[in-house]
Motif scaffolding. Structure first.
Motif, mmCIF file in Angstrom:
data_model
loop_
_atom_site.group_PDB
_atom_site.id
_atom_site.type_symbol
_atom_site.label_atom_id
_atom_site.label_comp_id
_atom_site.label_asym_id
_atom_site.label_seq_id
_atom_site.Cartn_x
_atom_site.Cartn_y
_atom_site.Cartn_z
ATOM 1 N N TYR A 37 43.390 63.276 -41.186
ATOM 2 C CA TYR A 37 44.102 64.440 -40.630
ATOM 3 C C TYR A 37 44.998 63.996 -39.465
ATOM 4 O O TYR A 37 46.171 64.380 -39.399
ATOM 5 N N ASN A 38 44.451 63.184 -38.563
ATOM 6 C CA ASN A 38 45.233 62.708 -37.417
ATOM 7 C C ASN A 38 46.369 61.784 -37.859
ATOM 8 O O ASN A 38 47.454 61.821 -37.285
ATOM 9 N N TRP A 39 46.119 60.955 -38.881
ATOM 10 C CA TRP A 39 47.173 60.086 -39.404
ATOM 11 C C TRP A 39 48.343 60.933 -39.905
ATOM 12 O O TRP A 39 49.499 60.658 -39.598
ATOM 13 N N LYS A 40 48.036 61.982 -40.671
ATOM 14 C CA LYS A 40 49.090 62.861 -41.190
ATOM 15 C C LYS A 40 49.784 63.611 -40.053
ATOM 16 O O LYS A 40 51.013 63.712 -40.034
ATOM 17 N N LYS A 41 49.005 64.121 -39.123
ATOM 18 C CA LYS A 41 49.564 64.901 -38.011
ATOM 19 C C LYS A 41 50.506 64.055 -37.150
ATOM 20 O O LYS A 41 51.541 64.541 -36.690
ATOM 21 N N ASN A 42 50.143 62.799 -36.931
ATOM 22 C CA ASN A 42 50.917 61.927 -36.044
ATOM 23 C C ASN A 42 51.969 61.086 -36.765
ATOM 24 O O ASN A 42 52.656 60.287 -36.132
ATOM 25 N N PHE A 43 52.090 61.270 -38.063
ATOM 26 C CA PHE A 43 53.046 60.476 -38.826
ATOM 27 C C PHE A 43 54.461 60.694 -38.268
ATOM 28 O O PHE A 43 54.896 61.830 -38.102
ATOM 29 N N PRO A 44 55.200 59.622 -37.995
ATOM 30 C CA PRO A 44 56.548 59.759 -37.421
ATOM 31 C C PRO A 44 57.585 60.171 -38.488
ATOM 32 O O PRO A 44 58.330 59.350 -39.013
ATOM 33 N N LYS A 45 57.619 61.438 -38.775
ATOM 34 C CA LYS A 45 58.464 61.980 -39.845
ATOM 35 C C LYS A 45 59.956 61.713 -39.625
ATOM 36 O O LYS A 45 60.725 61.672 -40.580
ATOM 37 N N GLU A 46 60.328 61.517 -38.385
ATOM 38 C CA GLU A 46 61.745 61.278 -38.080
ATOM 39 C C GLU A 46 62.270 59.974 -38.685
ATOM 40 O O GLU A 46 63.478 59.789 -38.787
ATOM 41 N N LEU A 77 47.118 51.600 -49.870
ATOM 42 C CA LEU A 77 47.978 52.270 -48.892
ATOM 43 C C LEU A 77 49.085 53.097 -49.542
ATOM 44 O O LEU A 77 49.667 53.972 -48.898
ATOM 45 N N SER A 78 49.368 52.849 -50.798
ATOM 46 C CA SER A 78 50.522 53.486 -51.437
ATOM 47 C C SER A 78 50.335 54.986 -51.660
ATOM 48 O O SER A 78 51.246 55.770 -51.403
ATOM 49 N N ASP A 83 52.110 60.528 -50.919
ATOM 50 C CA ASP A 83 51.776 61.937 -50.657
ATOM 51 C C ASP A 83 52.486 62.446 -49.406
ATOM 52 O O ASP A 83 53.014 63.561 -49.389
ATOM 53 N N MET A 84 52.490 61.628 -48.358
ATOM 54 C CA MET A 84 53.163 62.026 -47.115
ATOM 55 C C MET A 84 54.664 62.159 -47.344
ATOM 56 O O MET A 84 55.292 63.120 -46.884
ATOM 57 N N LEU A 85 55.246 61.232 -48.057
ATOM 58 C CA LEU A 85 56.678 61.277 -48.363
ATOM 59 C C LEU A 85 57.029 62.562 -49.115
ATOM 60 O O LEU A 85 57.996 63.246 -48.773
ATOM 61 N N CYS A 86 56.221 62.921 -50.094
ATOM 62 C CA CYS A 86 56.467 64.155 -50.855
ATOM 63 C C CYS A 86 56.333 65.385 -49.971
ATOM 64 O O CYS A 86 57.111 66.341 -50.092
ATOM 65 N N ASN A 87 55.378 65.364 -49.072
ATOM 66 C CA ASN A 87 55.204 66.480 -48.140
ATOM 67 C C ASN A 87 56.422 66.632 -47.238
ATOM 68 O O ASN A 87 56.923 67.744 -47.020
ATOM 69 N N ILE A 88 56.933 65.522 -46.732
ATOM 70 C CA ILE A 88 58.111 65.554 -45.855
ATOM 71 C C ILE A 88 59.339 66.024 -46.634
ATOM 72 O O ILE A 88 60.114 66.858 -46.150
ATOM 73 N N GLU A 96 58.648 72.657 -53.423
ATOM 74 C CA GLU A 96 57.501 71.794 -53.683
ATOM 75 C C GLU A 96 57.931 70.525 -54.425
ATOM 76 O O GLU A 96 58.585 70.605 -55.463
ATOM 77 N N ILE A 97 57.563 69.389 -53.875
ATOM 78 C CA ILE A 97 57.846 68.100 -54.505
ATOM 79 C C ILE A 97 56.510 67.526 -54.973
ATOM 80 O O ILE A 97 55.598 67.330 -54.171
ATOM 81 N N ASN A 98 56.419 67.245 -56.248
ATOM 82 C CA ASN A 98 55.215 66.661 -56.822
ATOM 83 C C ASN A 98 55.449 65.167 -57.010
ATOM 84 O O ASN A 98 56.532 64.745 -57.388
ATOM 85 N N ASP A 99 54.412 64.388 -56.767
ATOM 86 C CA ASP A 99 54.579 62.933 -56.872
ATOM 87 C C ASP A 99 54.396 62.401 -58.291
ATOM 88 O O ASP A 99 54.450 61.193 -58.513
#
Length: 132
Positions: A37-46, A77-78, A83-88, A96-99
């Motif tokens: 959860y923290n990894w996703k929350k802190n992911f540097p989306k920019e 790690l992939s 999943d994070m890339l699709c969410n962004i 909605e982007i599905n992987d």
């Protein structure tokens, strides 16, 4: 034509996007729910460059390299990164982007690092050319 094909299947170094952030192992999601959860929350989306020309209803290819701790299996790690890339992308494109159309072309270690703070992710994402 052959050179274009080689450039497609082996992206140039300058084509890779750099993210100064650690990947997260799919093996650790259940054991470390709060850490994930923290990894996703802190992911540097920019650091994610949105390519609006990519059509995720058609095949998409991705190449990944990771700077990571040696104890981590790089192939794990992939999934979390994709999943994070699709969410962004979903948030940026407001749909909605599905992987399920993303095909992993490369997932490898760039180098081993001594700490998570020195970890990094490098990626290229492209619409698959039907001829490739």
């Amino acid at each position: 034509e052959y050179k274009d094909y080689i450039n497609y299947i082996e992206p140039n170094l300058e084509d890779y996007n750099y993210i100064p952030y650690s990947g997260f192992s799919i093996n650790c999601i259940e054991d470390y729910n709060k850490k994930y959860y923290n990894w996703k929350k802190n992911f540097p989306k920019e650091y994610i460059k949105i390519d609006k020309t990519i059509d995720f209803t058609k095949p998409v290819d991705i190449w990944l390299y990771f700077d990571h701790k040696e104890k981590i299996d790089v192939t794990n790690l992939s999934k979390t990164f994709i999943d994070m890339l699709c969410n962004i992308y979903s948030n940026a494109l407001e749909k909605e982007i599905n992987d399920n159309k993303i095909q992993l072309r490369q997932c490898a270690t760039s180098r081993y690092v001594d700490s998570y703070e020195n970890s990094a992710i490098y990626y290229v994402i492209r619409q698959r050319n039907v001829d490739k």
